[in-house]
Structure formats: structure tokens, C-alpha cells
Write a protein that holds these residues in place. Structure first.
Motif, PDB file in Angstrom:
ATOM      1  N   GLU A 207      46.011  40.142  46.129  1.00 43.36           N
ATOM      2  CA  GLU A 207      47.176  40.011  46.762  1.00 43.36           C
ATOM      3  C   GLU A 207      48.448  39.536  46.079  1.00 43.36           C
ATOM      4  OE1 GLU A 207      46.342  37.396  50.029  1.00 43.36           O
ATOM      5  OE2 GLU A 207      44.438  38.625  50.532  1.00 43.36           O
ATOM      6  N   ASP A 208      49.639  39.704  46.768  1.00 36.41           N
ATOM      7  CA  ASP A 208      51.076  39.510  46.024  1.00 36.41           C
ATOM      8  C   ASP A 208      50.884  37.983  45.502  1.00 36.41           C
ATOM      9  OD1 ASP A 208      52.173  41.680  45.981  1.00 36.41           O
ATOM     10  OD2 ASP A 208      53.259  41.227  47.912  1.00 36.41           O
ATOM     11  N   GLY A 209      51.324  37.889  44.245  1.00 41.70           N
ATOM     12  CA  GLY A 209      51.169  36.560  43.491  1.00 41.70           C
ATOM     13  C   GLY A 209      49.802  36.454  42.777  1.00 41.70           C
ATOM     14  N   ASP A 210      49.040  37.172  43.043  1.00 42.97           N
ATOM     15  CA  ASP A 210      47.752  36.886  42.574  1.00 42.97           C
ATOM     16  C   ASP A 210      47.549  37.337  41.069  1.00 42.97           C
ATOM     17  OD1 ASP A 210      46.515  36.103  44.630  1.00 42.97           O
ATOM     18  OD2 ASP A 210      45.152  37.809  44.851  1.00 42.97           O
ATOM     19  N   TRP A 211      46.655  36.593  40.109  1.00 40.59           N
ATOM     20  CA  TRP A 211      46.341  37.090  38.956  1.00 40.59           C
ATOM     21  C   TRP A 211      44.825  36.846  38.562  1.00 40.59           C
ATOM     22  CZ3 TRP A 211      45.798  33.468  34.531  1.00 40.59           C
ATOM     23  CH2 TRP A 211      46.029  32.363  34.834  1.00 40.59           C
ATOM     24  N   ALA A 212      44.515  37.415  37.666  1.00 41.91           N
ATOM     25  CA  ALA A 212      42.869  37.464  37.403  1.00 41.91           C
ATOM     26  C   ALA A 212      42.351  37.355  35.843  1.00 41.91           C
ATOM     27  CB  ALA A 212      42.308  38.548  38.195  1.00 41.91           C
ATOM     28  N   ILE A 213      41.479  36.961  35.579  1.00 38.79           N
ATOM     29  CA  ILE A 213      40.830  37.043  34.203  1.00 38.79           C
ATOM     30  C   ILE A 213      39.410  37.591  34.557  1.00 38.79           C
ATOM     31  CG2 ILE A 213      40.069  35.939  32.291  1.00 38.79           C
ATOM     32  CD1 ILE A 213      41.823  33.610  33.116  1.00 38.79           C
ATOM     33  N   LEU A 214      39.249  38.887  33.890  1.00 38.63           N
ATOM     34  CA  LEU A 214      38.090  39.546  33.910  1.00 38.63           C
ATOM     35  C   LEU A 214      37.089  39.532  32.699  1.00 38.63           C
ATOM     36  CD1 LEU A 214      40.345  41.146  35.749  1.00 38.63           C
ATOM     37  CD2 LEU A 214      38.750  43.182  35.665  1.00 38.63           C
ATOM     38  N   ASN A 215      35.762  39.182  32.914  1.00 32.79           N
ATOM     39  CA  ASN A 215      35.217  39.657  31.655  1.00 32.79           C
ATOM     40  C   ASN A 215      34.036  40.345  32.163  1.00 32.79           C
ATOM     41  OD1 ASN A 215      33.234  37.561  32.789  1.00 32.79           O
ATOM     42  ND2 ASN A 215      34.521  35.961  31.881  1.00 32.79           N
ATOM     43  N   ARG A 216      32.835  40.638  31.250  1.00 32.88           N
ATOM     44  CA  ARG A 216      32.127  41.906  31.712  1.00 32.88           C
ATOM     45  C   ARG A 216      31.343  41.742  32.812  1.00 32.88           C
ATOM     46  NH1 ARG A 216      32.647  45.112  26.980  1.00 32.88           N
ATOM     47  NH2 ARG A 216      33.452  43.630  25.671  1.00 32.88           N
TER      48      ARG A 216
END
Ligand code: G6P
Length: 608
Positions: A207-216
Motif C-alpha cells: 500500500e502507499d507508504g509501505d516498504w519491505a525487506i525480502l529474503n529468500r
């Protein structure tokens, strides 16, 4: 407007990134690039022009690594050169970006006075530079990301790699869409779910304003305040996996020929043909309780709205005001009384349309939207969503999405007419019967007129200017005809309401400017034929698009006459759209332009 992708996986990612970028090329195609991390080290390949150029570069000089990001660009800041192509690097940070950073010059000035050297003309480079400066000051990648995002003003969808961080990718969204794909020991980021369809259909939209850290095998999502948030996972449409051209030369051609089927799917959603009645969904915008309706949209979607206005006013006696969204959003118009607003968008992400929606929402209006991508921002921010069932549209010039939008409007006009008691049950039945014939008639007309239009296109391609004329819905068709012709064949084309001919454009008429007149035998026919006579009297060459009755009633000499079957006036625009699309398509093919990806255009316009 730029497509971004990121993969943290098990296999060599560079070819997979390119595969995903191919599905995003409709968003921009003036340069492209990928970056990967191999043994903790960043490396990248970039190329000016289309993705094939990047593929060549990668074939000569492959990239290893199982984690990477990619970008296909539609230039906003800085020419489409290799140097301005993404990913942008700065001291171990790599960034791909879709959108516009509005305060980039302010950030660049601050960083420059602190000693930074910028090597591109892009707004995106400030993101890489800002992240790098924060890392230098001792922040962790996560802290640097959060601080950077809070400094940025504008629209962005981002993917970021950090040197030495082989196990993580970060993504962020503010404005343009960003989808996270969940795989088995692999995670993905894409500008849309179509890009990720070869890898997964298990999608989370930020959603707007979201950020994320992805690992495997995991993703952690934060909101703008840095708090962990849960966002729903959904299954992407299986149609997304089927974006192939099949036996067609171009997506546009395929999409033109898909119309009988997708119009049928769309109409069936709104109309119960067995009972001859519109379904409940068609009156959900409380048509009986409003005194007027606002419509805003861009490009061909705006023209769909124009047909909608004509139908809603005529059949439901509902006053409709329509404007292009880029004007609508800034007019600061008062919105008093009992009104609703309706927005039309294939992608559901067009920045101006979304801003217009928010303006109306903030003014307390009930919001409806006609969208093709159901998971889109415009759909999510609407009170009522009227889906078009067109399937993915890849050709930049809209064809099937437009006729599906028109089909929805046709159903809404009947629904509104019934709700407002301006149509009787018998009239509803008649209109439904006419609509039920549209898939069959479009199918047969496409095959019937194609050979003639292919030949005519060769003639048309010799001219530099074309004038389109029509009245009522035929004027809206003329506008769409001129738009299609100019955007894919690059022939200058203008459309005029036929009644306006004498107020200016008649001065341009000579043998070098063909005049395409759309005039089926409807209530405007006689008037438009008089305008044709005025053109003929001045040596103008006429391409006459009419129906059997119209052809019989006119004896004017023309350069070509295209005759369509007689149909009910209500459905005429859906049938008369076909020669317009085929004329533009074949002219462009004959001229050798890039039909699916015309120069300077992009399909999804997520910036102003
Ligand atoms: C671009 C596309 C058009 C489209 C318009 C609006 O100009 O080339 O085909 O009609 O954007 O896009 P939307 O996704 O809002 O329908």
C-alpha cells in the motif's frame, strides 16, 4: 512509466529478470538495465533502446548471481542514454525506480554541498546517493532505507540492493504500484503481477507508504512509520500468464480480434441475457439518488467516458460532466448537492485519474470506477468497482479495453435509466437485445472489412495529415480514430465535430488531406452528409464510413466507402470502432512503425 522487477532466488537471475522485464516493456522502452549481486559484489549491464539491446549486451557479457534487480525506462528526467539507464549505483547501493522524485534537486544540492558527485541527469540517482551517505554515517541498510524514504517527496516504486547483503532486497511504494510475489524459497518484486506470472501467482500488493525487506523465504512489510504491517496475499488472475501473441503479428492485432469474446464476457457480468435485464451491479452507483455525475479519465479511457456521458444523458436523463483527468484534478471545482463521480482506467494506476478520484473523495462524493486491473489503486480506493473483463492489454494503443469500458457504460446507462424511471421495461429489453448482438456482429464485421481496410491503409499512408469528422457518438469515434492513427502511424490526424467544419478546419481542405467521415444512417446522417458535400465541393477526398442504409442514401464520390451492417443506433459506436482500429493498425504496419510500442508513449502513465 518504467517497469521494475527484483528477484531473490535459487537460479541465475539475470535471464529471469529480462524475462520479467519483457512483460513490463509496455510501461516504457527507451532503455533498460539489470544489476545483480555475486559473491557480495554488485555488477550491472545497461543498454539504450529496447530490451533486445540489453539482451545482446548480456549475451556478450553475462551476469552471474541469484539476486538482482531490473528496470525498463520511460525517461522523465534525463535523456534515454545508457548512462541515465537504471539501475543507478552509488558506493555499493543499487536502485531501480518508477516515478518522479519531486524534491530531487533540493536533495541533490544538499548532497553536492556535502561533497557528493552526481554522474547522471536522473532524479533517481538522489535515492542511491542518499542511501550511500546514510550508510557512510553508520546506519544499517534498514535504517538508511527508512530515513531515505522519509526524505523523499513524490511518486516512487523502488527496489534496492546493498553490496555485501546477499540475502536481502528492499522495495518501497508511494504512488506507483508494487507487487510482491511469494515463491518456494524465492521472492519477487514487480511493477505488476503480470511481470511475475512466470514465477508465481501468489501476490501481496504494497500500500502507499509501505516498504519491505525480502529474503529468500520471507518478507517483512513496514508502513511509513516503520511499524510492521500485514498485507493480504491474493491469487493473481490466471489470464496474466497468457500474455503471448499467438499467431498474430502484434499484440494490438490480437487484442482487436479478441474483442468479440471480451466484450461478451464484460457484458455478461452486467446483463442477464436470459431475462433481458441488467443485473443489480449496473445500478450500484445510486443513480436514482443523484442529480449529476462527474467523469474523469485520460486518453482512450476519457473517450470511453465521453460515450458514457452521451448514453447516460440520453437514456437515463442524468446530467454528466466529463473532463480529462489532468485538467479535472486542478480545477478546484465546487461539488455541491447530490453527485457521484466515476473514473475510467484500464490500468487503474494513471496518476491524474487517481488524483481526480481523491479530489472527489475528499469532497465527500461516492466514487465508482471502471477498471481492467481489479487489484489496482483506483479500484481499491473506489466505493463501487465496475470491472472490465478485457484480460491483460499489452499493446500501448488501447483497443479491447476501450470497447469493454464502453460496454460497461452501455450497461450502466440501462441500469441508470431503469433506476431513474426514464426507460421502460420494454425499452430495457430492446436495448439488452441490441447489446446481446454485439459480440456476434463485431466478430463478423472484423473479418468482413479487414481486406478492404488493409488496401485502403496503403493509400492513407501516403498522406501527412488526416481529418476525422462525425457528430454525436460519431464525433467521439472520430476523436478516437484520430488518436489511434497519430499514436501508432505518426500521421498527423485531427478530429472535429462535423458541425464545426465551417468554423475553421474547412480552410485546410484540399486534395492532400483525406477526410474520414463517420456517418451511419442515424439521426445525424443528413447533416453530416451536407458537411461531406462541403468537403467534396472543395476538392477534398473522402473516406466514408457508413452502414448499408447510409451507403444507399448517398451518391457522393469518395476515395473509399466502408459499409457496415445496419444496427441499432445504441450499439453503433461499438461496431463503428472496428474500422477505425483496423485503419490505424494496418496503416502503421504498412509504414513499418513499432505498432505495440510506439515512440515516446507508455501504456501506464503513473506520473503527471
Ligand atoms: C495511455 C495509454 C492509453 C490509455 C491512457 C489511460 O495514454 O497509451 O491507451 O488510454 O494512458 O490509461 P488508463 O490505464 O488510465 O486507461
Amino acid at each position: 512509466m518504467c517497469g521494475i522487477v527484483a528477484i531473490i532466488g535459487k537460479h541465475r537471475v539475470a535471464p529471469l529478470l529480462v524475462d520479467a522485464l519483457k512483460r513490463l516493456e509496455y510501461r516504457g522502452y527507451d532503455s533498460a538495465g539489470v544489476a545483480t549481486l555475486q559473491d557480495g559484489m554488485l555488477d550491472r549491464r545497461r543498454a539504450e533502446g529496447k530490451l533486445v539491446n540489453l539482451e545482446k549486451v548480456l549475451a556478450e557479457n553475462p551476469l552471474g548471481g541469484t539476486i538482482g534487480i531490473g528496470h525498463t525506462r520511460w525517461a522523465t528526467h534525463g535523456a534515454p542514454t545508457e548512462n541515465n539507464a537504471h539501475p543507478h549505483f552509488c558506493e555499493g547501493v543499487a536502485v531501480v525506480h518508477n516515478g518522479i522524485i519531486e524534491n530531487f534537486s533540493e536533495i541533490r544540492d544538499q548532497l553536492t554541498s556535502a561533497g557528493a558527485h552526481f554522474s547522471t541527469e536522473t532524479d533517481t540517482e538522489v535515492i542511491a546517493q542518499l542511501l550511500a551517505s546514510l550508510l557512510r554515517s553508520g546506519k544499517t541498510p534498514k535504517e538508511a532505507m527508512q530515513a531515505t524514504l522519509s526524505s523523499l517527496k513524490g511518486a516512487y516504486a523502488l527496489a534496492v540492493l546493498f553490496e555485501g547483503e546477499n540475502e536481502q532486497i528492499m522495495g518501497a511504494r508511494n504512488g506507483p504500484p508494487l507487487a510482491i510475489g511469494h515463491g518456494d524459497g524465492e521472492m519477487f518484486i514487480g511493477s505488476d503481477a503480470i511481470a511475475l506470472s512466470p514465477f508465481t501467482d501468489d501476490i501481496t500488493y504494497l500500500e502507499d507508504g509501505d516498504w519491505a525487506i525480502l529474503n529468500r523465504d520471507h518478507v517483512e512489510i513496514f508502513n511509513a512509520d516503520g511499524n510492521t504491517v500485514q498485507r493480504p496475499r491474493s491469487k493473481a488472475s490466471s489470464a496474466y500468464a497468457q500474455v503471448e501473441k499467438g499467431n498474430y503479428r502484434h499484440f494490438m492485432e490480437k487484442e482487436i480480434y479478441e474483442q468479440p469474446e471480451v466484450i461478451s464476457h464484460t457484458l455478461t457480468h452486467y446483463i442477464d441475457f436470459a431475462t433481458g435485464k441488467v443485473r443489480e451491479v449496473s445500478s450500484q452507483l445510486d443513480f436514482a439518488d443523484i442529480d449529476s455525475l462527474k467523469i474523469a479519465a485520460c486518453g482512450s479511457a476519457y473517450l470511453a467516458g465521453q460515450f458514457g456521458k452521451n448514453w447516460l444523458e440520453r437514456y437515463a436523463r442524468l446530467p454528466v460532466e466529463i473532463d480529462v483527468a489532468s485538467e479535472f484534478r486542478y480545477r478546484e471545482m465546487p461539488l455541491p448537492g447530490r453527485q457521484a463521480a466515476l473514473f475510467v482506467s484500464q490500468s487503474g494506476e494513471t496518476a491524474d485519474t487517481l488524483a481526480s478520484l481523491r479530489y472527489c473523495k475528499n469532497n465527500g462524493l461516492r466514487i465508482g470506477s471502471i477498471v481492467n486491473v481489479r487489484e489496482s489503486t483506483i479500484a481499491r480506493e473506489s466505493d463501487v468497482v465496475f470491472p472490465t473483463l478485457a484480460g491483460p492489454e499489452i499493446g500501448v494503443a488501447s483497443t479491447k479495453a476501450l470497447t469493454c469500458q464502453m460496454s460497461v457504460f452501455a450497461a450502466l446507462a440501462i441500469g441508470a435509466g431503469r433506476a431513474r424511471n426514464t426507460l421502460s421495461e420494454a425499452e430495457e429489453k430492446d436495448m439488452v437485445r441490441s447489446l446481446s448482438e454485439v459480440p456476434r456482429i463485431t466478430g463478423s464485421v472484423l473479418h468482413q472489412i479487414q481486406p478492404q481496410l488493409e488496401i485502403l491503409s496503403r493509400e492513407l499512408s501516403k498522406f501527412h495529415n488526416v481529418l476525422y469528422l462525425g457528430r454525436g457518438n460519431n464525433y467521439t469515434l472520430a476523436l478516437e480514430g484520430a488518436l489511434k492513427l497519430k499514436e501508432i502511424s505518426y500521421i498527423h490526424a485531427e478530429a472535429y465535430a462535423a458541425g464545426e467544419l465551417k468554423h475553421g478546419p474547412i480552410a485546410l481542405i484540399d486534395e492532400n488531406m483525406p477526410v474520414i467521415v463517420i456517418a451511419p444512417h442515424d439521426r445525424h446522417f443528413e447533416k453530416t452528409v451536407s458537411n461531406m458535400q462541403e468537403v467534396a465541393a472543395r476538392g477534398g477526398r473522402i473516406i466514408f464510413i457508413t452502414d448499408e442504409n447510409g451507403a444507399r442514401a448517398s451518391n457522393l464520390e469518395t476515395m473509399a466507402t466502408i459499409v457496415l451492417p445496419n444496427v441499432d443506433e445504441f450499439i453503433m459506436p461499438l461496431i463503428f470502432m472496428l474500422p477505425i482500429q483496423l485503419l490505424a493498425y494496418h496503416t502503421a504496419v504498412f509504414m513499418g512503425t513499432d505498432v505495440d510500442q510506439p515512440r515516446n508513449l507508455a501504456k501506464s502513465v503513473t506520473v503527471e
